[in-house]
Design a protein around this motif. Structure first.
Motif, PDB file in Angstrom:
ATOM      1  N   ALA A 195       0.860  -1.187   0.000  1.00  0.00           N
ATOM      2  CA  ALA A 195       0.000   0.000   0.000  1.00  0.00           C
ATOM      3  C   ALA A 195       0.895   1.236   0.000  1.00  0.00           C
ATOM      4  O   ALA A 195       2.027   1.198   0.483  1.00  0.00           O
ATOM      5  CB  ALA A 195      -0.910  -0.015   1.221  1.00  0.00           C
ATOM      6  N   SER A 196       0.401   2.331  -0.532  1.00  0.00           N
ATOM      7  CA  SER A 196       1.178   3.556  -0.668  1.00  0.00           C
ATOM      8  C   SER A 196       1.860   3.957   0.642  1.00  0.00           C
ATOM      9  O   SER A 196       1.218   4.051   1.682  1.00  0.00           O
ATOM     10  CB  SER A 196       0.252   4.680  -1.137  1.00  0.00           C
ATOM     11  N   THR A 197       3.154   4.172   0.568  1.00  0.00           N
ATOM     12  CA  THR A 197       4.027   4.591   1.678  1.00  0.00           C
ATOM     13  C   THR A 197       4.048   3.618   2.856  1.00  0.00           C
ATOM     14  O   THR A 197       4.469   3.975   3.947  1.00  0.00           O
ATOM     15  CB  THR A 197       3.680   6.001   2.195  1.00  0.00           C
ATOM     16  N   LYS A 198       3.612   2.378   2.653  1.00  0.00           N
ATOM     17  CA  LYS A 198       3.590   1.399   3.745  1.00  0.00           C
ATOM     18  C   LYS A 198       4.686   0.359   3.546  1.00  0.00           C
ATOM     19  O   LYS A 198       5.075   0.056   2.429  1.00  0.00           O
ATOM     20  CB  LYS A 198       2.241   0.667   3.804  1.00  0.00           C
ATOM     21  N   THR A 199       5.168  -0.194   4.650  1.00  0.00           N
ATOM     22  CA  THR A 199       6.083  -1.325   4.605  1.00  0.00           C
ATOM     23  C   THR A 199       5.273  -2.566   4.925  1.00  0.00           C
ATOM     24  O   THR A 199       4.629  -2.627   5.976  1.00  0.00           O
ATOM     25  CB  THR A 199       7.224  -1.148   5.630  1.00  0.00           C
ATOM     26  N   GLN A 200       5.267  -3.525   4.024  1.00  0.00           N
ATOM     27  CA  GLN A 200       4.466  -4.727   4.216  1.00  0.00           C
ATOM     28  C   GLN A 200       5.292  -5.976   3.944  1.00  0.00           C
ATOM     29  O   GLN A 200       6.286  -5.931   3.221  1.00  0.00           O
ATOM     30  CB  GLN A 200       3.247  -4.716   3.294  1.00  0.00           C
ATOM     31  N   THR A 201       4.853  -7.079   4.508  1.00  0.00           N
ATOM     32  CA  THR A 201       5.513  -8.363   4.308  1.00  0.00           C
ATOM     33  C   THR A 201       4.554  -9.312   3.622  1.00  0.00           C
ATOM     34  O   THR A 201       3.395  -9.428   4.006  1.00  0.00           O
ATOM     35  CB  THR A 201       5.965  -8.956   5.659  1.00  0.00           C
ATOM     36  N   LEU A 202       5.052  -9.995   2.602  1.00  0.00           N
ATOM     37  CA  LEU A 202       4.273 -10.965   1.854  1.00  0.00           C
ATOM     38  C   LEU A 202       5.006 -12.286   1.854  1.00  0.00           C
ATOM     39  O   LEU A 202       6.220 -12.331   1.624  1.00  0.00           O
ATOM     40  CB  LEU A 202       4.070 -10.492   0.405  1.00  0.00           C
ATOM     41  N   LYS A 203       4.273 -13.364   2.135  1.00  0.00           N
ATOM     42  CA  LYS A 203       4.835 -14.716   2.046  1.00  0.00           C
ATOM     43  C   LYS A 203       4.218 -15.393   0.828  1.00  0.00           C
ATOM     44  O   LYS A 203       3.010 -15.374   0.646  1.00  0.00           O
ATOM     45  CB  LYS A 203       4.499 -15.535   3.289  1.00  0.00           C
ATOM     46  N   ILE A 204       5.076 -15.955  -0.009  1.00  0.00           N
ATOM     47  CA  ILE A 204       4.619 -16.692  -1.185  1.00  0.00           C
ATOM     48  C   ILE A 204       5.079 -18.142  -1.033  1.00  0.00           C
ATOM     49  O   ILE A 204       6.261 -18.401  -0.818  1.00  0.00           O
ATOM     50  CB  ILE A 204       5.195 -16.114  -2.481  1.00  0.00           C
ATOM     51  N   THR A 205       4.142 -19.057  -1.120  1.00  0.00           N
ATOM     52  CA  THR A 205       4.459 -20.484  -1.102  1.00  0.00           C
ATOM     53  C   THR A 205       3.989 -21.054  -2.429  1.00  0.00           C
ATOM     54  O   THR A 205       2.876 -20.780  -2.871  1.00  0.00           O
ATOM     55  CB  THR A 205       3.770 -21.212   0.058  1.00  0.00           C
ATOM     56  N   ALA A 206       4.862 -21.822  -3.074  1.00  0.00           N
ATOM     57  CA  ALA A 206       4.527 -22.413  -4.371  1.00  0.00           C
ATOM     58  C   ALA A 206       4.736 -23.918  -4.312  1.00  0.00           C
ATOM     59  O   ALA A 206       5.778 -24.388  -3.846  1.00  0.00           O
ATOM     60  CB  ALA A 206       5.409 -21.812  -5.456  1.00  0.00           C
ATOM     61  N   TRP A 207       3.718 -24.634  -4.758  1.00  0.00           N
ATOM     62  CA  TRP A 207       3.793 -26.091  -4.811  1.00  0.00           C
ATOM     63  C   TRP A 207       3.645 -26.557  -6.242  1.00  0.00           C
ATOM     64  O   TRP A 207       2.710 -26.139  -6.934  1.00  0.00           O
ATOM     65  CB  TRP A 207       2.678 -26.738  -3.989  1.00  0.00           C
ATOM     66  N   GLU A 208       4.534 -27.442  -6.678  1.00  0.00           N
ATOM     67  CA  GLU A 208       4.365 -28.103  -7.966  1.00  0.00           C
ATOM     68  C   GLU A 208       3.758 -29.464  -7.677  1.00  0.00           C
ATOM     69  O   GLU A 208       4.367 -30.313  -7.033  1.00  0.00           O
ATOM     70  CB  GLU A 208       5.716 -28.245  -8.684  1.00  0.00           C
ATOM     71  N   LEU A 209       2.528 -29.630  -8.119  1.00  0.00           N
ATOM     72  CA  LEU A 209       1.785 -30.853  -7.840  1.00  0.00           C
ATOM     73  C   LEU A 209       2.162 -31.944  -8.835  1.00  0.00           C
ATOM     74  O   LEU A 209       2.502 -31.647  -9.989  1.00  0.00           O
ATOM     75  CB  LEU A 209       0.281 -30.561  -7.910  1.00  0.00           C
ATOM     76  N   PRO A 210       2.077 -33.203  -8.421  1.00  0.00           N
ATOM     77  CA  PRO A 210       2.416 -34.276  -9.361  1.00  0.00           C
ATOM     78  C   PRO A 210       1.371 -34.370 -10.468  1.00  0.00           C
ATOM     79  O   PRO A 210       0.214 -33.980 -10.286  1.00  0.00           O
ATOM     80  CB  PRO A 210       2.407 -35.534  -8.493  1.00  0.00           C
ATOM     81  N   ASN A 211       1.779 -34.880 -11.619  1.00  0.00           N
ATOM     82  CA  ASN A 211       0.857 -35.057 -12.753  1.00  0.00           C
ATOM     83  C   ASN A 211      -0.151 -36.144 -12.456  1.00  0.00           C
ATOM     84  O   ASN A 211       0.057 -37.075 -11.810  1.00  0.00           O
ATOM     85  CB  ASN A 211       1.625 -35.407 -14.023  1.00  0.00           C
TER      86      ASN A 211
END
Length: 129
Positions: A113-129
């Motif tokens: 957000a404008s002029t804000k300090t923020q933390t984002l966590k991204i988790t990514a999973w590659e699922l089996p076929n």
């Protein structure tokens, strides 16, 4: 806190339990940060989780950037933008036909957000076929 330099892609295997999955953490400061990941197969098998862990009640914008041609023949649909509220979580499966870059990566930009300090966590999973 140091920003992740890429999104960690956790690979899941059929009929095999996985105790924990790595998160890619962004302490964005007040500017946008772009990270990439490289799927090894079909992006329809990649599940992304975005979690805004900011202390203040501010929404963070997460954008999956449109791909390049080739291979993203649906790139004209443009970027996909998601608003993630404070303490909010959003899940997404991306389409390589829209988002894959020429080098095979998927590019994601998080903007506080404008002029804000923020933390984002991204988790990514590659699922089996």
């Amino acid at each position: 806190m140091a920003n992740a330099t890429a999104i960690t892609l956790n690979k899941l295997t059929l009929d095999t339990a996985k105790a924990d999955c790595a998160e890619s953490v962004l302490d964005t400061g007040t500017t946008a940060v772009t990270l990439k990941f490289t799927p090894t197969g079909d992006t329809h098998n990649v599940l992304l989780k975005f979690q805004n862990t900011a202390a203040a009640a501010d929404t963070m914008t997460v954008k999956v950037n449109a791909g390049t041609a080739p291979p993203a023949f649906l790139r004209a649909a443009g970027d996909l933008t998601i608003a993630v509220a404070q303490n909010g979580i959003a899940y997404l499966v991306v389409d390589s036909a829209r988002f894959k870059q020429t080098d095979g990566t998927i590019s994601i930009t998080s903007t506080p957000a404008s002029t804000k300090t923020q933390t984002l966590k991204i988790t990514a999973w590659e699922l089996p076929n």
